[in-house]
Scaffold this active site. Structure first.
Site, short mmCIF file in Angstrom:
data_model
loop_
_atom_site.label_atom_id
_atom_site.label_comp_id
_atom_site.label_asym_id
_atom_site.label_seq_id
_atom_site.Cartn_x
_atom_site.Cartn_y
_atom_site.Cartn_z
N CYS A 169 0.93 -1.17 -0.05
CA CYS A 169 0.22 0.05 0.04
C CYS A 169 0.84 1.26 0.22
O CYS A 169 1.24 1.80 1.09
CB CYS A 169 -1.03 0.04 1.13
N CYS A 212 -0.40 4.07 2.14
CA CYS A 212 -0.22 3.91 3.50
C CYS A 212 1.39 4.16 4.00
O CYS A 212 1.62 4.76 5.03
CB CYS A 212 -0.48 2.49 4.03
N ASP A 213 2.36 3.78 3.17
CA ASP A 213 3.63 3.67 3.43
C ASP A 213 4.56 4.43 2.85
O ASP A 213 5.73 4.54 3.17
CB ASP A 213 3.98 2.25 3.58
#
Ligand code: NDP
Length: 316
Positions: free
Chosen positions: A138, A141-142
């Site tokens: 992701c 997300c990261d």
């Protein structure tokens, strides 16, 4: 009814942000919901590192802490949170029947499916070895953890192109590892990737493994595997992102619930309403596009409100 059968007005399957948010709203509406946590309690967020894009956490929060908080919040208002995996469904007529762990049957007036989606991985042992240490599925997300660093994205579809473009805004260098000699993504996404000076597309490359001492420092690749001119090459990267698709966890509902060609549950756009009355879908299981904790939570809220209205309208 056998001793193994139990009835509830509102059954929620899944324990990510969609399931727990649905539970909070359903419990506060006095529906006394039962929630089954499923195979991966807490859902996909428990496998990411820190969550920094969920509003309300200025310092960020770990996925596990957030899910524990959501679990406590759902329980506080009376949700019956249980361990167990939904293994079969019969939605042919109301009340609907859900089998838990292959044996116990729960009947319900309303059902909220919040079973999420599972990111696909290549199946390399190194993906597990470096989980949370440079391997991610992701970018949204990261990606932030890879500012001014080099990363690779695997895949040639719209998700891979979207993730590569997103990461190019943060990282110093992005490799897109594509196994075919062309991209499968839509023309506009292809163009965006191919014209971005920070993105290098490695066509006809496959990943053999990752290396690094205390996290990912690089990847071993093979070009034109199986061809007479096959060559191996190493790239230096700090992050390795998978974008080779997701599998929505809708299998057991498919005999009754309409799904799209990939398997995502179809809902009336902008709502969690499925083709079966009283059955709602929230979160990633019905969302191939956004797949964010906040959008999942929002749709969980919608599902609980719809369930409550359905129960009232049908005097259940
Ligand atoms: P797709 O199935 O479209 O693409 C998956 C990609 O991963 C393909 O390029 C595929 O390669 C590659 N791949 C699969 N398995 C492997 C493997 N083992 N090794 C290497 N590469 C592999 O998935 P997406 O998640 O990209 O998209 C899913 C759906 O969502 C699509 O319909 C897409 O259009 C849509 N979507 C739309 C967006 C938008 O409109 N903004 C954004 C994101 C997704 P190959 O081509 O060789 O099969």
């Amino acid at each position: 009814m056998t001793a193994q059968t139990e009835h509830t007005r509102c059954l929620i399957i899944g324990s990510g942000p969609a399931g727990f948010t649905a539970a909070i709203y359903a419990a506060r509406a006095n529906l006394s919901p039962i929630l089954y946590e499923g195979m991966q309690p807490g859902g996909q967020l428990t496998t990411t590192t820190d969550i920094e894009n969920f509003p309300g956490y200025p310092e960020g929060v770990s996925g596990n802490d957030m899910m524990e908080d959501l679990r406590k919040q759902a329980s506080r208002f009376g949700t019956d949170v249980r361990w167990g995996v939904a293994t079969a469904s019969d939605l042919s007529q109301a009340p609907y029947k859900i089998t838990i762990d292959g044996e116990k049957v729960i009947t319900c007036d309303t059902l909220i499916i919040a079973t999420g989606a599972t990111a696909k991985y290549l199946g390399l042992p190194d993906e597990a070895k470096y989980a949370g240490m440079g391997v991610s599925a992701c970018a949204t997300c990261d990606g932030f953890f890879y500012r001014k660093k080099a990363v690779a994205v695997v895949g040639g579809g719209d998700t891979a192109c979207e993730e590569a473009s997103y990461l190019a805004g943060l990282a110093s260098q992005v490799y897109l590892i594509v196994r075919k000699p062309f991209l499968r993504a839509s023309k506009i996404m292809q163009e965006r990737v191919l014209t971005n000076p920070k993105i290098t597309v490695l066509f006809e490359h496959e990943t053999l493994g990752l290396f690094g001492e205390n996290g990912v420092e690089g990847a071993h690749l093979v070009k034109r595997r199986g061809q007479p001119d096959e060559t191996t090459v190493d790239i230096a990267i700090d992050g390795f992102f998978l974008a080779i698709g997701h599998t929505p966890n809708a299998g057991i509902f498919r005999p009754w619930i309409d799904v799209d060609e990939v398997g995502y549950i179809k809902t009336i756009p902008g709502t969690p309403v499925t083709n079966v009355a009283g059955v709602f879908a929230a979160g990633d299981v019905a969302d191939p596009h956004y797949r964010q904790a906040i959008t999942a939570a929002g749709s969980g809220c919608q599902a609980a409100i719809e369930a409550e209205r359905y129960l009232v309208a049908n005097k259940l």
